[in-house]
Design a protein around this motif. Structure first.
Motif, short mmCIF file in Angstrom:
data_model
loop_
_atom_site.label_atom_id
_atom_site.label_comp_id
_atom_site.label_asym_id
_atom_site.label_seq_id
_atom_site.Cartn_x
_atom_site.Cartn_y
_atom_site.Cartn_z
N PRO A 288 5.01 103.31 45.66
CA PRO A 288 5.37 104.02 44.42
C PRO A 288 4.21 104.81 43.83
O PRO A 288 4.41 105.89 43.28
CB PRO A 288 5.82 102.90 43.48
CG PRO A 288 6.24 101.79 44.38
CD PRO A 288 5.33 101.88 45.57
N ARG B 171 11.48 91.34 45.18
CA ARG B 171 11.59 91.94 43.85
C ARG B 171 11.59 93.46 43.92
O ARG B 171 12.32 94.13 43.21
CB ARG B 171 10.44 91.45 42.97
CG ARG B 171 10.58 91.81 41.52
CD ARG B 171 9.70 90.96 40.63
NE ARG B 171 8.30 91.01 40.97
CZ ARG B 171 7.40 91.76 40.34
NH1 ARG B 171 7.77 92.53 39.35
NH2 ARG B 171 6.14 91.72 40.70
N ARG B 172 10.78 94.03 44.81
CA ARG B 172 10.65 95.48 44.91
C ARG B 172 11.39 96.07 46.11
O ARG B 172 11.48 97.27 46.24
CB ARG B 172 9.17 95.86 45.01
CG ARG B 172 8.39 95.51 43.78
CD ARG B 172 6.89 95.75 44.05
NE ARG B 172 6.08 95.24 42.98
CZ ARG B 172 5.59 94.00 42.91
NH1 ARG B 172 5.84 93.13 43.87
NH2 ARG B 172 4.85 93.63 41.91
N ASN B 173 11.87 95.19 47.01
CA ASN B 173 12.52 95.61 48.24
C ASN B 173 11.61 96.52 49.06
O ASN B 173 12.04 97.55 49.58
CB ASN B 173 13.87 96.27 47.97
CG ASN B 173 14.72 96.35 49.22
OD1 ASN B 173 14.58 95.52 50.12
ND2 ASN B 173 15.57 97.35 49.29
N ASP C 156 8.97 92.19 50.10
CA ASP C 156 8.89 91.72 48.72
C ASP C 156 10.29 91.86 48.13
O ASP C 156 10.79 92.97 47.96
CB ASP C 156 7.87 92.56 47.94
CG ASP C 156 7.80 92.14 46.49
OD1 ASP C 156 7.41 90.99 46.22
OD2 ASP C 156 8.16 92.97 45.63
#
Length: 179
Positions: free
Chosen positions: A98, A19-21, A17
């Motif tokens: 996360p 955007r979130r790496n 992803d």
């Protein structure tokens, strides 16, 4: 942001992803626009992979033990909503997800991709996570949601939060222990 060393070697082939790496686990649900919904497991894909003897994170076949990662409640019930994983993929998830890695990170509540939390799940974050490692599992579908039933454990690994809110392994192998 995330280094390749944080990924399980088995996760190297997963799409990232941008955007979130973060690697996108095989069972991650998708929003209608195709964007990954990291807060929701695609139950059909999870059940399909599990029935084929493959990991819910990397989709590669199991070669022995499987791991389940969940709350003390999942441990007590011997029932998990998240699919079986390789131990290395489950361990990498404690660092990369996360929601698990940081005590103050809350899971999204809109659940746009598939609806609601599975029955028996709590929206409250547990104070610790327990990895159940075993040699097999069964499964059932309850209210259209897969539930995975692990064989008796060979080992347990417990992860708790430090004073600064980061996850760490406590090496406590007792089901109700606090490390």
């Amino acid at each position: 942001m995330n280094s390749a060393s944080e990924f399980s070697e088995l996760m190297n082939a997963l799409p990232i992803d941008r955007r979130r790496n973060l690697p996108i686990p095989a069972v991650t649900a998708r929003h209608p626009d195709g964007e990954p919904d990291f807060s929701t497991v695609d139950g059909r894909e999870a059940f399909r992979l599990a029935s084929e003897g493959r990991c819910g994170i990397c989709a590669r076949p199991f070669d022995g033990e499987v791991a389940f990662l969940g709350s003390p409640g999942a441990l007590a019930a011997r029932a998990y909503h998240d699919p079986p994983m390789h131990e290395s993929c489950a361990e990498a998830s404690t660092r990369l997800c996360p929601h698990i890695a940081r005590r103050d990170m809350r899971r999204l509540t809109d659940r746009r991709s598939t609806g609601e939390l599975p029955a028996g799940s709590s929206p409250e974050k547990p104070d610790r996570w327990v990895m159940w490692i075993c040699r097999g599992f069964g499964g059932a579908v309850v209210n259209a949601i897969p539930v995975f039933l692990p064989a008796p454990y060979t080992r347990l690994r417990t992860f708790t939060y430090t004073a600064d809110g980061q996850i760490r392994e406590t090496f406590d192998t007792t089901p109700g222990g606090t490390g």
